[in-house]
Write a protein that holds these residues in place. Structure first.
Motif, PDB file in Angstrom:
ATOM      1  N   ASP A  65       0.809  -1.219   0.000  1.00 57.07           N
ATOM      2  CA  ASP A  65       0.000   0.000   0.000  1.00 57.07           C
ATOM      3  C   ASP A  65       0.841   1.268   0.000  1.00 57.07           C
ATOM      4  OD1 ASP A  65      -0.893   0.074   3.538  1.00 57.07           O
ATOM      5  OD2 ASP A  65       0.839  -0.752   2.522  1.00 57.07           O
ATOM      6  N   SER A  66       2.140   1.183   0.318  1.00 59.47           N
ATOM      7  CA  SER A  66       3.021   2.339   0.186  1.00 59.47           C
ATOM      8  C   SER A  66       4.464   1.844   0.129  1.00 59.47           C
ATOM      9  CB  SER A  66       2.845   3.311   1.352  1.00 59.47           C
ATOM     10  OG  SER A  66       3.546   2.885   2.491  1.00 59.47           O
ATOM     11  N   GLU A  67       5.304   2.647  -0.505  1.00 58.75           N
ATOM     12  CA  GLU A  67       6.713   2.275  -0.624  1.00 58.75           C
ATOM     13  C   GLU A  67       7.374   2.181   0.746  1.00 58.75           C
ATOM     14  OE1 GLU A  67      10.836   3.938  -2.702  1.00 58.75           O
ATOM     15  OE2 GLU A  67       8.888   4.794  -3.245  1.00 58.75           O
ATOM     16  N   ARG A 100       2.561   4.288   7.707  1.00 63.91           N
ATOM     17  CA  ARG A 100       1.804   4.902   6.616  1.00 63.91           C
ATOM     18  C   ARG A 100       1.871   6.430   6.686  1.00 63.91           C
ATOM     19  NH1 ARG A 100      -3.436   0.877   6.890  1.00 63.91           N
ATOM     20  NH2 ARG A 100      -2.758  -0.591   5.259  1.00 63.91           N
ATOM     21  N   ALA A 101       1.854   6.961   7.904  1.00 61.80           N
ATOM     22  CA  ALA A 101       1.921   8.415   8.076  1.00 61.80           C
ATOM     23  C   ALA A 101       3.294   8.948   7.688  1.00 61.80           C
ATOM     24  CB  ALA A 101       1.591   8.789   9.516  1.00 61.80           C
ATOM     25  N   GLY A 102       4.317   8.130   7.840  1.00 62.94           N
ATOM     26  CA  GLY A 102       5.662   8.497   7.445  1.00 62.94           C
ATOM     27  C   GLY A 102       6.281   9.547   8.347  1.00 62.94           C
ATOM     28  N   VAL A 103       7.351  10.143   7.873  1.00 61.24           N
ATOM     29  CA  VAL A 103       8.045  11.207   8.596  1.00 61.24           C
ATOM     30  C   VAL A 103       8.136  12.411   7.662  1.00 61.24           C
ATOM     31  CG1 VAL A 103       9.371   9.582   9.988  1.00 61.24           C
ATOM     32  CG2 VAL A 103      10.325  10.411   7.842  1.00 61.24           C
ATOM     33  N   TYR A 109      15.738  13.308   6.293  1.00 56.14           N
ATOM     34  CA  TYR A 109      14.625  12.373   6.090  1.00 56.14           C
ATOM     35  C   TYR A 109      15.092  10.921   6.208  1.00 56.14           C
ATOM     36  CZ  TYR A 109      10.991   9.671   3.709  1.00 56.14           C
ATOM     37  OH  TYR A 109      10.042   8.737   3.393  1.00 56.14           O
ATOM     38  N   ASP A 110      16.191  10.596   5.522  1.00 55.31           N
ATOM     39  CA  ASP A 110      16.673   9.218   5.542  1.00 55.31           C
ATOM     40  C   ASP A 110      17.007   8.760   6.958  1.00 55.31           C
ATOM     41  OD1 ASP A 110      16.377   9.105   2.829  1.00 55.31           O
ATOM     42  OD2 ASP A 110      18.501   9.409   2.375  1.00 55.31           O
ATOM     43  N   ASP A 111      17.649   9.626   7.726  1.00 54.01           N
ATOM     44  CA  ASP A 111      17.992   9.279   9.111  1.00 54.01           C
ATOM     45  C   ASP A 111      16.735   9.108   9.949  1.00 54.01           C
ATOM     46  OD1 ASP A 111      20.684   9.341   8.556  1.00 54.01           O
ATOM     47  OD2 ASP A 111      20.986  11.392   9.281  1.00 54.01           O
ATOM     48  N   ALA A 112      15.739   9.942   9.688  1.00 53.42           N
ATOM     49  CA  ALA A 112      14.490   9.855  10.450  1.00 53.42           C
ATOM     50  C   ALA A 112      13.765   8.545  10.162  1.00 53.42           C
ATOM     51  CB  ALA A 112      13.591  11.045  10.120  1.00 53.42           C
ATOM     52  N   VAL A 113      13.761   8.154   8.901  1.00 50.72           N
ATOM     53  CA  VAL A 113      13.121   6.889   8.538  1.00 50.72           C
ATOM     54  C   VAL A 113      13.862   5.717   9.156  1.00 50.72           C
ATOM     55  CG1 VAL A 113      12.641   5.333   6.620  1.00 50.72           C
ATOM     56  CG2 VAL A 113      12.091   7.756   6.411  1.00 50.72           C
TER      57      VAL A 113
END
Length: 220
Positions: A65-67, A100-103, A109-113
């Motif tokens: 449903d999402s990447e 699903r909400a993501g960051v 961004y990459d570090d947060a994920v």
């Protein structure tokens, strides 16, 4: 007479040497060999025990449903392999909405994920605990005849609710008797219990069966 006695002694020594037992390819007593790479205890649900845990698709738990959701699951593949349905149930109940909400997009961004996924993997053990491999106490001795064997040996062990191995499948091997020796070692080892809690906290977990992967690298 002396020559005859010497010949008999040499012949006896040769026969004794030939009779020396080598590594066995057979499962231990009480186990059944479905094939050289699949052993189980009678009464085991082999369809469940020998299931394909190679990928999320093979496990039947892939979410598209999402990447970010799929990427998170891929990062958790080893955990999924221990019990796909239980792990996915906990993931869906406690973490799916957050992923699903993501960051927020932007710098870092990459570090947060990565941080989010690492935290999820750490928090997961408040709800779910897979079985852990505890190898047999005696050292694993490799016979001289197999000293040149090279490669990675990976076995998939099905452990029941009583922490007992009931099936072992060779995933990757050397093509030698060393593979079966490692399978036997898995059948003779002990495992910690696997459990799942209805919620995070200190409540008692419900004991469940689990799959354990054991890998060893030889000659490299």
């Amino acid at each position: 007479m002396g020559r005859l006695l010497s010949a008999l002694l040499v012949g006896s020594f040769f026969l004794a040497a030939c009779a020396e037992p080598g590594p066995t390819n057979a499962p231990p007593e009480g186990w059944v060999a479905e094939s050289p790479t699949r052993w189980y205890k009678p009464g085991t649900d082999t369809a469940a025990a020998f299931r394909d845990l190679s990928t999320l698709e093979a496990m039947g738990v892939a979410r598209d449903d999402s990447e970010l959701v799929r990427w998170t699951q891929e990062k958790m593949t080893d955990l999924y392999r221990t019990d796909p349905e239980t792990v996915d149930s906990v993931f869906a109940a406690d973490y799916l909405d957050e992923v699903r909400a993501g960051v927020p997009q932007g710098d870092g961004y990459d570090d947060a994920v990565e941080g989010m996924v690492n935290r999820i993997k750490t928090d997961f053990f408040q709800r779910y605990n897979p079985a852990q491999y505890q190898p047999a106490a005696e050292p694993f001795a490799i016979p001289d005849s197999l000293a040149s064997a090279q490669g990675v040996i990976t076995t998939q062990v099905y452990v029941d609710r009583d922490n007992q191995p009931t099936a072992v499948m060779l995933i990757e091997g050397t093509g030698t008797s060393l593979d079966q020796m490692m399978m036997r070692r898995a059948t003779e080892s002990t495992f910690t219990d696997a459990w799942v809690r209805p919620t995070a906290g200190n409540s008692a977990g419900v004991e469940i069966p689990s799959w354990v992967r054991i890998s060893s690298n030889y000659g490299r």
